[in-house]
Design a protein around this motif. Structure first.
Motif, PDB file in Angstrom:
ATOM      1  N   LEU A 187       0.885  -1.153   0.000  1.00  0.00           N
ATOM      2  CA  LEU A 187       0.000   0.000   0.000  1.00  0.00           C
ATOM      3  C   LEU A 187       0.923   1.203   0.000  1.00  0.00           C
ATOM      4  CD1 LEU A 187      -2.760   1.306   0.087  1.00  0.00           C
ATOM      5  CD2 LEU A 187      -2.703   1.109   2.582  1.00  0.00           C
ATOM      6  N   ASN A 188       1.083   1.799  -1.187  1.00  0.00           N
ATOM      7  CA  ASN A 188       1.981   2.936  -1.367  1.00  0.00           C
ATOM      8  C   ASN A 188       1.434   4.120  -0.592  1.00  0.00           C
ATOM      9  OD1 ASN A 188       3.781   4.882  -2.487  1.00  0.00           O
ATOM     10  ND2 ASN A 188       3.952   3.640  -4.321  1.00  0.00           N
ATOM     11  N   ASP A 189       2.283   4.804   0.140  1.00  0.00           N
ATOM     12  CA  ASP A 189       1.897   5.934   0.974  1.00  0.00           C
ATOM     13  C   ASP A 189       2.355   7.220   0.306  1.00  0.00           C
ATOM     14  OD1 ASP A 189       1.223   7.651   3.040  1.00  0.00           O
ATOM     15  OD2 ASP A 189       2.908   7.055   4.308  1.00  0.00           O
ATOM     16  N   GLY A 190       1.424   7.982  -0.188  1.00  0.00           N
ATOM     17  CA  GLY A 190       1.753   9.271  -0.806  1.00  0.00           C
ATOM     18  C   GLY A 190       1.090   9.450  -2.164  1.00  0.00           C
ATOM     19  N   PRO A 191       1.489   8.804  -3.185  1.00  0.00           N
ATOM     20  CA  PRO A 191       2.629   7.896  -3.264  1.00  0.00           C
ATOM     21  C   PRO A 191       3.955   8.646  -3.283  1.00  0.00           C
ATOM     22  CG  PRO A 191       1.660   8.153  -5.435  1.00  0.00           C
ATOM     23  CD  PRO A 191       0.802   8.954  -4.486  1.00  0.00           C
ATOM     24  N   VAL A 192       4.937   8.011  -2.688  1.00  0.00           N
ATOM     25  CA  VAL A 192       6.310   8.517  -2.723  1.00  0.00           C
ATOM     26  C   VAL A 192       7.177   7.391  -3.256  1.00  0.00           C
ATOM     27  CG1 VAL A 192       8.270   9.335  -1.370  1.00  0.00           C
ATOM     28  CG2 VAL A 192       5.960  10.120  -0.805  1.00  0.00           C
ATOM     29  N   THR A 193       7.805   7.621  -4.398  1.00  0.00           N
ATOM     30  CA  THR A 193       8.688   6.645  -5.033  1.00  0.00           C
ATOM     31  C   THR A 193       9.965   7.362  -5.432  1.00  0.00           C
ATOM     32  OG1 THR A 193       6.767   5.436  -5.867  1.00  0.00           O
ATOM     33  CG2 THR A 193       8.887   4.950  -6.896  1.00  0.00           C
ATOM     34  N   ILE A 194      11.097   6.858  -4.952  1.00  0.00           N
ATOM     35  CA  ILE A 194      12.403   7.504  -5.149  1.00  0.00           C
ATOM     36  C   ILE A 194      13.385   6.513  -5.747  1.00  0.00           C
ATOM     37  CG2 ILE A 194      14.325   8.715  -4.021  1.00  0.00           C
ATOM     38  CD1 ILE A 194      11.769  10.280  -3.674  1.00  0.00           C
ATOM     39  N   TRP A 195      14.121   6.945  -6.762  1.00  0.00           N
ATOM     40  CA  TRP A 195      15.165   6.151  -7.407  1.00  0.00           C
ATOM     41  C   TRP A 195      16.507   6.539  -6.793  1.00  0.00           C
ATOM     42  CZ3 TRP A 195      15.404   2.391 -11.082  1.00  0.00           C
ATOM     43  CH2 TRP A 195      16.613   2.205 -11.744  1.00  0.00           C
ATOM     44  N   LEU A 196      17.284   5.557  -6.336  1.00  0.00           N
ATOM     45  CA  LEU A 196      18.633   5.807  -5.828  1.00  0.00           C
ATOM     46  C   LEU A 196      19.641   4.993  -6.625  1.00  0.00           C
ATOM     47  CD1 LEU A 196      18.268   5.535  -1.928  1.00  0.00           C
ATOM     48  CD2 LEU A 196      18.346   7.603  -3.314  1.00  0.00           C
ATOM     49  N   GLU A 197      20.774   5.582  -6.860  1.00  0.00           N
ATOM     50  CA  GLU A 197      21.848   4.879  -7.544  1.00  0.00           C
ATOM     51  C   GLU A 197      23.167   5.382  -6.990  1.00  0.00           C
ATOM     52  OE1 GLU A 197      22.919   3.410 -12.047  1.00  0.00           O
ATOM     53  OE2 GLU A 197      21.451   4.999 -11.759  1.00  0.00           O
TER      54      GLU A 197
END
Length: 145
Positions: free
Chosen positions: A134-144
């Motif tokens: 259950l995505n909250d926000g949604p907040v999705t972040i890409w890290l590399e």
């Protein structure tokens, strides 16, 4: 290494119908080791994950980190984050680390994240997993790193 972080109210992973990992409020972390990645990069990615401020403070601003909230992390291996889609319609995965290296770095990342005081549960490397969230926000972040 690459990771896709999703802030979640909860997330879980099953293999062959068996629940093998879950978290309440926190992060679902899809992680991929790339060819040439090292343990140092796994540790750097884990530190960034623990300290990334993507949780709301009392004013409603994203100003708190996972390590501040006491939230957990469900860490799931996902070699498809290495997909190269620049040519044709079939993604290529040659940039992903070899499976034995990918598995070692995946587990190293999970241990390094736990060392930051985060409650960590994991999926099963190489398995056909069913992930629910259950995505909250949604907040999705890409890290590399």
């Amino acid at each position: 290494m690459r990771a896709l972080l999703q802030r979640v109210a909860h997330a879980s992973v099953k293999v062959e119908g068996e629940l093998i990992g879950r978290t309440g409020p926190g992060l679902l972390v899809l992680v991929c080791a790339m060819d040439g990645d090292t343990e140092a990069q796994a540790e750097q990615l884990a530190a960034k994950t623990a300290k990334l401020r993507v949780f709301a403070d009392d004013a409603g601003r994203m100003n708190r980190a996972l390590s501040d909230t006491g939230g957990g992390a469900l860490v799931v291996s996902q070699f498809t984050l290495a997909a190269d889609t620049r040519r044709g319609n079939r993604p290529g995965f040659s940039a992903a680390a070899a499976p034995e290296v990918g598995e070692r770095l995946y587990h190293h990342y999970a241990r390094a994240l736990a060392a930051h005081g985060v409650a960590v549960e994991t999926g099963r490397f190489g398995a056909d997993m069913k992930v629910e969230l259950l995505n909250d926000g949604p907040v999705t972040i890409w890290l590399e790193v």
